[in-house]
Design a protein around this motif. Sequence first.
Motif, PDB file in Angstrom:
ATOM      1  N   LYS A  76      22.330   8.703  17.686  1.00  0.00           N
ATOM      2  CA  LYS A  76      23.164   9.369  18.683  1.00  0.00           C
ATOM      3  C   LYS A  76      24.618   8.969  18.522  1.00  0.00           C
ATOM      4  CE  LYS A  76      22.499   5.988  22.388  1.00  0.00           C
ATOM      5  NZ  LYS A  76      22.029   5.840  23.758  1.00  0.00           N
ATOM      6  N   ARG A  77      25.465   9.787  19.117  1.00  0.00           N
ATOM      7  CA  ARG A  77      26.885   9.482  19.165  1.00  0.00           C
ATOM      8  C   ARG A  77      27.145   8.646  20.406  1.00  0.00           C
ATOM      9  NH1 ARG A  77      30.494  14.713  17.517  1.00  0.00           N
ATOM     10  NH2 ARG A  77      30.522  14.205  15.318  1.00  0.00           N
ATOM     11  N   CYS A  78      27.788   7.513  20.200  1.00  0.00           N
ATOM     12  CA  CYS A  78      28.118   6.649  21.321  1.00  0.00           C
ATOM     13  C   CYS A  78      29.097   5.595  20.838  1.00  0.00           C
ATOM     14  CB  CYS A  78      26.867   6.000  21.907  1.00  0.00           C
ATOM     15  SG  CYS A  78      25.993   4.894  20.780  1.00  0.00           S
ATOM     16  N   GLN A  79      29.460   4.720  21.720  1.00  0.00           N
ATOM     17  CA  GLN A  79      30.268   3.560  21.371  1.00  0.00           C
ATOM     18  C   GLN A  79      29.698   2.377  22.133  1.00  0.00           C
ATOM     19  OE1 GLN A  79      32.728   3.097  18.999  1.00  0.00           O
ATOM     20  NE2 GLN A  79      32.189   1.027  19.562  1.00  0.00           N
ATOM     21  N   PRO A  80      28.666   1.730  21.573  1.00  0.00           N
ATOM     22  CA  PRO A  80      28.025   0.635  22.299  1.00  0.00           C
ATOM     23  C   PRO A  80      28.980  -0.532  22.517  1.00  0.00           C
ATOM     24  CG  PRO A  80      27.214   0.742  20.052  1.00  0.00           C
ATOM     25  CD  PRO A  80      28.090   1.931  20.248  1.00  0.00           C
ATOM     26  N   SER A  81      28.886  -1.121  23.695  1.00  0.00           N
ATOM     27  CA  SER A  81      29.723  -2.282  23.989  1.00  0.00           C
ATOM     28  C   SER A  81      29.113  -3.550  23.380  1.00  0.00           C
ATOM     29  CB  SER A  81      29.907  -2.438  25.493  1.00  0.00           C
ATOM     30  OG  SER A  81      28.648  -2.524  26.133  1.00  0.00           O
ATOM     31  N   ASP A  82      27.788  -3.578  23.260  1.00  0.00           N
ATOM     32  CA  ASP A  82      27.077  -4.697  22.635  1.00  0.00           C
ATOM     33  C   ASP A  82      26.131  -4.132  21.588  1.00  0.00           C
ATOM     34  OD1 ASP A  82      28.108  -6.827  24.309  1.00  0.00           O
ATOM     35  OD2 ASP A  82      26.868  -5.998  25.918  1.00  0.00           O
ATOM     36  N   LEU A  83      25.978  -4.842  20.485  1.00  0.00           N
ATOM     37  CA  LEU A  83      25.102  -4.365  19.419  1.00  0.00           C
ATOM     38  C   LEU A  83      23.651  -4.771  19.624  1.00  0.00           C
ATOM     39  CD1 LEU A  83      27.369  -4.918  16.303  1.00  0.00           C
ATOM     40  CD2 LEU A  83      27.115  -2.886  17.732  1.00  0.00           C
ATOM     41  N   THR A  84      23.410  -5.817  20.392  1.00  0.00           N
ATOM     42  CA  THR A  84      22.055  -6.263  20.714  1.00  0.00           C
ATOM     43  C   THR A  84      21.989  -6.574  22.196  1.00  0.00           C
ATOM     44  OG1 THR A  84      21.803  -7.245  18.523  1.00  0.00           O
ATOM     45  CG2 THR A  84      20.247  -7.951  20.215  1.00  0.00           C
ATOM     46  N   ILE A  85      21.046  -5.945  22.878  1.00  0.00           N
ATOM     47  CA  ILE A  85      20.854  -6.159  24.311  1.00  0.00           C
ATOM     48  C   ILE A  85      19.394  -6.514  24.526  1.00  0.00           C
ATOM     49  CG2 ILE A  85      21.045  -5.141  26.612  1.00  0.00           C
ATOM     50  CD1 ILE A  85      22.965  -3.031  25.201  1.00  0.00           C
ATOM     51  N   CYS A  86      19.128  -7.732  24.996  1.00  0.00           N
ATOM     52  CA  CYS A  86      17.754  -8.180  25.211  1.00  0.00           C
ATOM     53  C   CYS A  86      17.565  -8.627  26.653  1.00  0.00           C
ATOM     54  CB  CYS A  86      17.411  -9.351  24.295  1.00  0.00           C
ATOM     55  SG  CYS A  86      17.325  -8.901  22.556  1.00  0.00           S
ATOM     56  N   ASP A  87      16.361  -8.395  27.159  1.00  0.00           N
ATOM     57  CA  ASP A  87      16.000  -8.933  28.465  1.00  0.00           C
ATOM     58  C   ASP A  87      15.892 -10.443  28.342  1.00  0.00           C
ATOM     59  OD1 ASP A  87      15.846  -6.383  29.464  1.00  0.00           O
ATOM     60  OD2 ASP A  87      13.652  -6.292  29.414  1.00  0.00           O
ATOM     61  N   GLU A  88      16.426 -11.164  29.311  1.00  0.00           N
ATOM     62  CA  GLU A  88      16.347 -12.622  29.276  1.00  0.00           C
ATOM     63  C   GLU A  88      14.899 -13.091  29.285  1.00  0.00           C
ATOM     64  OE1 GLU A  88      18.856 -14.700  32.055  1.00  0.00           O
ATOM     65  OE2 GLU A  88      20.380 -13.141  31.892  1.00  0.00           O
ATOM     66  N   PHE A  89      14.039 -12.413  30.040  1.00  0.00           N
ATOM     67  CA  PHE A  89      12.638 -12.801  30.143  1.00  0.00           C
ATOM     68  C   PHE A  89      11.945 -12.694  28.786  1.00  0.00           C
ATOM     69  CE2 PHE A  89       8.141 -11.744  30.971  1.00  0.00           C
ATOM     70  CZ  PHE A  89       7.764 -12.939  31.564  1.00  0.00           C
ATOM     71  N   SER A  90      12.181 -11.597  28.074  1.00  0.00           N
ATOM     72  CA  SER A  90      11.498 -11.413  26.790  1.00  0.00           C
ATOM     73  C   SER A  90      12.032 -12.356  25.727  1.00  0.00           C
ATOM     74  CB  SER A  90      11.618  -9.959  26.319  1.00  0.00           C
ATOM     75  OG  SER A  90      12.939  -9.648  25.969  1.00  0.00           O
ATOM     76  N   GLU A  91      13.290 -12.784  25.835  1.00  0.00           N
ATOM     77  CA  GLU A  91      13.831 -13.742  24.871  1.00  0.00           C
ATOM     78  C   GLU A  91      13.103 -15.072  24.984  1.00  0.00           C
ATOM     79  OE1 GLU A  91      18.008 -14.031  25.591  1.00  0.00           O
ATOM     80  OE2 GLU A  91      18.483 -12.431  24.194  1.00  0.00           O
ATOM     81  N   GLY A  92      12.778 -15.467  26.220  1.00  0.00           N
ATOM     82  CA  GLY A  92      12.062 -16.719  26.431  1.00  0.00           C
ATOM     83  C   GLY A  92      10.668 -16.671  25.846  1.00  0.00           C
ATOM     84  N   ILE A  93      10.019 -15.519  25.908  1.00  0.00           N
ATOM     85  CA  ILE A  93       8.670 -15.367  25.359  1.00  0.00           C
ATOM     86  C   ILE A  93       8.700 -15.380  23.844  1.00  0.00           C
ATOM     87  CG2 ILE A  93       6.739 -13.760  25.127  1.00  0.00           C
ATOM     88  CD1 ILE A  93       7.292 -12.847  27.969  1.00  0.00           C
TER      89      ILE A  93
END
Length: 95
Positions: A76-93
Amino acid sequence: MLGFYLFCIYVAVLSVLAGPSHRRSEKWWVEIITDLPHCTYYFGPFDTDKEASSNTPGYIEDLESEGAKRLSIRIKRCQPSDLTICDEFSEGIAA
Protein backbone atom coordinates in the motif's frame (compact mmCIF):
# COMPACT_ATOMS: atom_id res chain seq x y z
CA MET A 1 -12.25 43.42 -14.43
CA LEU A 2 -13.91 40.20 -15.61
CA GLY A 3 -10.65 39.26 -17.32
CA PHE A 4 -8.77 39.62 -14.02
CA TYR A 5 -11.23 37.30 -12.21
CA LEU A 6 -11.00 34.72 -14.99
CA PHE A 7 -7.22 34.90 -14.82
CA CYS A 8 -7.29 34.34 -11.03
CA ILE A 9 -9.58 31.33 -11.46
CA TYR A 10 -7.28 29.96 -14.16
CA VAL A 11 -4.20 30.31 -11.92
CA ALA A 12 -6.04 28.70 -8.97
CA VAL A 13 -7.11 25.71 -11.06
CA LEU A 14 -3.60 25.26 -12.45
CA SER A 15 -2.03 25.38 -9.00
CA VAL A 16 -4.42 22.71 -7.73
CA LEU A 17 -3.85 20.43 -10.72
CA ALA A 18 -0.10 20.95 -11.00
CA GLY A 19 0.70 21.19 -7.31
CA PRO A 20 2.23 18.30 -5.42
CA SER A 21 -0.37 15.83 -4.34
CA HIS A 22 0.01 14.21 -0.94
CA ARG A 23 -1.08 10.90 -2.45
CA ARG A 24 1.44 11.12 -5.29
CA SER A 25 4.29 11.84 -2.89
CA GLU A 26 3.65 8.71 -0.83
CA LYS A 27 5.79 5.72 -1.69
CA TRP A 28 4.76 2.07 -1.82
CA TRP A 29 5.39 -0.08 1.26
CA VAL A 30 5.01 -3.76 2.11
CA GLU A 31 3.02 -4.18 5.32
CA ILE A 32 3.34 -7.59 6.99
CA ILE A 33 1.32 -8.33 10.11
CA THR A 34 2.44 -11.41 12.02
CA ASP A 35 0.40 -13.41 14.47
CA LEU A 36 3.26 -14.53 16.70
CA PRO A 37 4.68 -12.22 17.78
CA HIS A 38 1.81 -9.85 17.09
CA CYS A 39 3.71 -7.20 15.11
CA THR A 40 3.31 -5.01 12.09
CA TYR A 41 6.38 -4.60 9.89
CA TYR A 42 6.86 -2.08 7.09
CA PHE A 43 9.41 -2.65 4.32
CA GLY A 44 10.19 -0.01 1.75
CA PRO A 45 9.88 2.54 0.37
CA PHE A 46 9.40 1.56 -3.25
CA ASP A 47 8.56 3.63 -6.32
CA THR A 48 5.98 1.18 -7.66
CA ASP A 49 3.66 -1.49 -6.29
CA LYS A 50 5.33 -4.02 -8.62
CA GLU A 51 8.73 -3.28 -7.13
CA ALA A 52 7.31 -3.74 -3.62
CA SER A 53 5.61 -6.97 -4.65
CA SER A 54 8.77 -8.44 -6.16
CA ASN A 55 10.68 -7.86 -2.90
CA THR A 56 7.99 -9.32 -0.63
CA PRO A 57 9.08 -13.01 -0.72
CA GLY A 58 12.45 -12.14 0.79
CA TYR A 59 10.85 -10.29 3.69
CA ILE A 60 8.48 -13.17 4.34
CA GLU A 61 11.38 -15.65 4.29
CA ASP A 62 13.37 -13.55 6.78
CA LEU A 63 10.45 -13.23 9.20
CA GLU A 64 9.57 -16.93 8.97
CA SER A 65 13.21 -17.89 9.59
CA GLU A 66 12.99 -15.91 12.83
CA GLY A 67 9.92 -17.96 13.84
CA ALA A 68 7.22 -15.43 13.01
CA LYS A 69 3.83 -16.74 11.96
CA ARG A 70 2.42 -14.74 9.07
CA LEU A 71 -1.04 -13.23 9.35
CA SER A 72 -1.43 -10.86 6.42
CA ILE A 73 0.50 -9.03 3.72
CA ARG A 74 -0.54 -5.78 2.07
CA ILE A 75 1.19 -3.55 -0.42
CA LYS A 76 0.00 0.00 0.00
CA ARG A 77 0.86 3.64 -0.31
CA CYS A 78 1.58 5.21 3.04
CA GLN A 79 4.24 6.86 5.13
CA PRO A 80 4.68 4.76 8.27
CA SER A 81 5.94 6.59 11.32
CA ASP A 82 7.51 3.38 12.69
CA LEU A 83 8.85 0.45 10.69
CA THR A 84 8.12 -2.15 13.39
CA ILE A 85 5.14 -1.99 15.74
CA CYS A 86 4.74 -4.79 18.29
CA ASP A 87 2.36 -5.37 21.16
CA GLU A 88 4.25 -5.19 24.44
CA PHE A 89 2.50 -8.36 25.64
CA SER A 90 3.56 -10.43 22.63
CA GLU A 91 7.16 -9.21 22.88
CA GLY A 92 7.36 -10.65 26.39
CA ILE A 93 6.09 -14.02 25.16
CA ALA A 94 8.44 -14.16 22.18
CA ALA A 95 11.54 -13.24 24.18
